[in-house]
Motif scaffolding. Structure first.
Motif, PDB file in Angstrom:
ATOM      1  N   VAL A   1      -7.995  -4.015 -12.322  1.00 51.75           N
ATOM      2  CA  VAL A   1      -7.875  -2.782 -11.545  1.00 51.75           C
ATOM      3  C   VAL A   1      -9.222  -2.441 -10.909  1.00 51.75           C
ATOM      4  CG1 VAL A   1      -7.462  -0.288 -11.664  1.00 51.75           C
ATOM      5  CG2 VAL A   1      -6.011  -1.857 -12.972  1.00 51.75           C
TER       6      VAL A   1
ATOM      7  N   TRP B   1      -1.450  -4.511  -5.218  1.00 54.37           N
ATOM      8  CA  TRP B   1      -0.994  -3.131  -5.007  1.00 54.37           C
ATOM      9  C   TRP B   1      -2.191  -2.239  -4.700  1.00 54.37           C
ATOM     10  CZ3 TRP B   1       4.070  -1.221  -5.524  1.00 54.37           C
ATOM     11  CH2 TRP B   1       4.208   0.175  -5.509  1.00 54.37           C
TER      12      TRP B   1
ATOM     13  N   GLY C   1      -0.719   5.452  -6.567  1.00 55.15           N
ATOM     14  CA  GLY C   1      -1.345   4.839  -7.724  1.00 55.15           C
ATOM     15  C   GLY C   1      -0.529   5.026  -8.986  1.00 55.15           C
TER      16      GLY C   1
ATOM     17  N   ILE D   1      -6.453   1.479  -7.430  1.00 54.31           N
ATOM     18  CA  ILE D   1      -5.975   2.837  -7.666  1.00 54.31           C
ATOM     19  C   ILE D   1      -6.975   3.802  -7.044  1.00 54.31           C
ATOM     20  CG2 ILE D   1      -5.458   4.588  -9.407  1.00 54.31           C
ATOM     21  CD1 ILE D   1      -4.525   2.418 -11.250  1.00 54.31           C
ATOM     22  N   ASN D   2      -6.491   4.598  -6.098  1.00 52.85           N
ATOM     23  CA  ASN D   2      -7.360   5.495  -5.353  1.00 52.85           C
ATOM     24  C   ASN D   2      -7.214   6.924  -5.851  1.00 52.85           C
ATOM     25  OD1 ASN D   2      -9.053   6.610  -3.412  1.00 52.85           O
ATOM     26  ND2 ASN D   2      -7.523   6.549  -1.790  1.00 52.85           N
TER      27      ASN D   2
ATOM     28  N   CYS E   1       0.855  -1.191   0.000  1.00 53.77           N
ATOM     29  CA  CYS E   1       0.000   0.000   0.000  1.00 53.77           C
ATOM     30  C   CYS E   1       0.890   1.239   0.000  1.00 53.77           C
ATOM     31  CB  CYS E   1      -0.893   0.014   1.238  1.00 53.77           C
ATOM     32  SG  CYS E   1      -1.977  -1.428   1.404  1.00 53.77           S
TER      33      CYS E   1
ATOM     34  N   THR F   1     -11.131  -2.857 -15.785  1.00 57.32           N
ATOM     35  CA  THR F   1     -11.225  -1.914 -14.670  1.00 57.32           C
ATOM     36  C   THR F   1     -12.653  -1.815 -14.166  1.00 57.32           C
ATOM     37  OG1 THR F   1      -9.367  -0.601 -15.523  1.00 57.32           O
ATOM     38  CG2 THR F   1     -10.850   0.485 -13.966  1.00 57.32           C
TER      39      THR F   1
ATOM     40  N   LEU G   1     -10.772   0.883  -9.560  1.00 58.76           N
ATOM     41  CA  LEU G   1     -10.547   2.328  -9.613  1.00 58.76           C
ATOM     42  C   LEU G   1     -11.531   3.026  -8.686  1.00 58.76           C
ATOM     43  CD1 LEU G   1      -9.192   4.849 -10.892  1.00 58.76           C
ATOM     44  CD2 LEU G   1     -10.965   4.737 -12.666  1.00 58.76           C
TER      45      LEU G   1
ATOM     46  N   GLY H   1      -2.711   1.845  -4.225  1.00 55.76           N
ATOM     47  CA  GLY H   1      -2.007   3.120  -4.337  1.00 55.76           C
ATOM     48  C   GLY H   1      -2.957   4.289  -4.323  1.00 55.76           C
ATOM     49  N   THR H   2      -2.734   5.205  -3.389  1.00 57.12           N
ATOM     50  CA  THR H   2      -3.500   6.446  -3.341  1.00 57.12           C
ATOM     51  C   THR H   2      -2.718   7.545  -4.052  1.00 57.12           C
ATOM     52  OG1 THR H   2      -4.669   5.935  -1.283  1.00 57.12           O
ATOM     53  CG2 THR H   2      -4.395   8.248  -1.813  1.00 57.12           C
TER      54      THR H   2
ATOM     55  N   MET I   1      -4.553  -4.493  -8.839  1.00 58.17           N
ATOM     56  CA  MET I   1      -4.196  -3.150  -8.401  1.00 58.17           C
ATOM     57  C   MET I   1      -5.443  -2.359  -8.041  1.00 58.17           C
ATOM     58  SD  MET I   1      -1.508  -0.551 -10.249  1.00 58.17           S
ATOM     59  CE  MET I   1      -2.285  -0.725 -11.854  1.00 58.17           C
TER      60      MET I   1
END
Length: 312
Positions: free
Chosen positions: A255, A129, A136, A155-156, A60, A281, A257, A131-132, A153
């Protein structure tokens, strides 16, 4: 909001007290290693949740001016599902070392450091993963690489197109941030203003964010946890729109999102485009948030843990 100093509710669905990790019922550790930047080595620190021998690893990674302790609540939840969760501080943040050359604060260095983290952890096989924002983008760089170790993943609130106006605003906030607060309450007050887009948070959650956002200095006062040099890339004349569609289009892993309902950094049109091209996504809109959802409340945590599912 809960009253200041009020005890949290107890029960099986309640997070542990974030400021008393010794009471958490999952293993919690800290660690660090030495990473390389041109002409110098620097320390990368991290916190780790869950069993160290779990083969199911989630990394993270935080946003531009944040640090790994932002993920304490998510780390706890994922560890309960059987994951080993590692939350690093990028260089220049938290307990990690500062780079001697501020010009090196950028995606190539961050991606290299996170690749070194994966090697340091001796991960066998793939990782997940989360990620912010900047985290991300770092994940996108790694996921776009040939033979990437990223399996899935989250993604934030970031995407492969970043408009220049909110980037300029982020840079202005970094440059204008006070270098010293007389007390932690003053620092928390500023965070409640500049990070208001994180969404509705309880007093306890704001205290947790503030606790790890400032370091006490020997002669009194509290300074921000990050190197002011991370803002050099946002100086006037250096800010422009960013496009990473070339990376996005070659990513193949699934992903999730997340987009803050009022985000000005991840535009709705960009999020739409991300679901039409590139990796498979799933898009989820987070209400009452801008850039970026804090991933601290139960519903946001549930979205992530349900998508990742139990470690298997």
């Amino acid at each position: 909001m809960t009253a200041a100093g009020a005890a949290p509710a107890s029960g099986p669905e309640t997070n542990p007290r974030l400021d008393d990790l010794s009471r958490a019922d999952v293993p919690f550790r800290t660690g660090h290693f030495q990473a390389y930047a041109p002409h110098d080595f620097h320390r990368i620190a991290y916190v780790e949740w869950g069993e160290a021998d779990s083969p199911h690893v989630v990394i993270c990674v935080h946003g531009l001016s944040r640090q790994g302790r932002d993920f304490d609540a998510l780390g706890y939840r994922l560890a309960k599902l059987g994951y080993r969760v590692v939350c690093p501080d990028l260089p220049g943040r938290g307990l990690s070392g500062w780079l001697k050359d501020p010009e090196l604060y950028g995606l190539p260095q961050y991606a290299a450091d996170m690749a070194a983290l994966i090697a340091h952890l001796r991960v066998q096989g793939k990782i997940d993963w989360v990620g912010t924002s900047l985290g991300g983008l770092t994940g996108m760089v790694l996921a776009a690489a040939a033979r990437s170790p990223i399996r899935r993943m989250v993604i934030n609130d970031i995407g492969p197109f970043l408009p220049w106006a909110p980037i300029r605003e982020i840079g202005s906030r970094l440059r204008d941030a006070p270098r010293l607060h007389h007390n932690l309450a003053s620092g928390e007050s500023r965070l409640r203003t500049v990070l208001g887009a994180f969404g509705p948070l309880t007093d306890e959650q704001w205290r947790h964010i503030a606790k790890y956002s400032f370091h006490q200095v020997p002669n009194g006062g509290w300074r921000p946890h990050y190197d002011p040099g991370i803002g050099d890339a946002f100086r006037p004349g250096r800010v422009y729109s960013v496009s990473m569609w070339r990376d996005w289009d070659v990513i193949t892993c699934p992903v999730l999102l997340l987009r803050g309902e009022h985000s000005d950094l991840l535009l709705a049109s960009t999020a739409d485009e991300m679901t039409r091209r590139g990796p498979p996504t799933r898009r989820v809109e987070i209400p009452q948030c801008g850039h970026a959802p804090a991933l601290l409340d139960d519903e946001q945590l549930r979205i992530v843990t349900d998508w990742l599912g139990p470690a298997a």
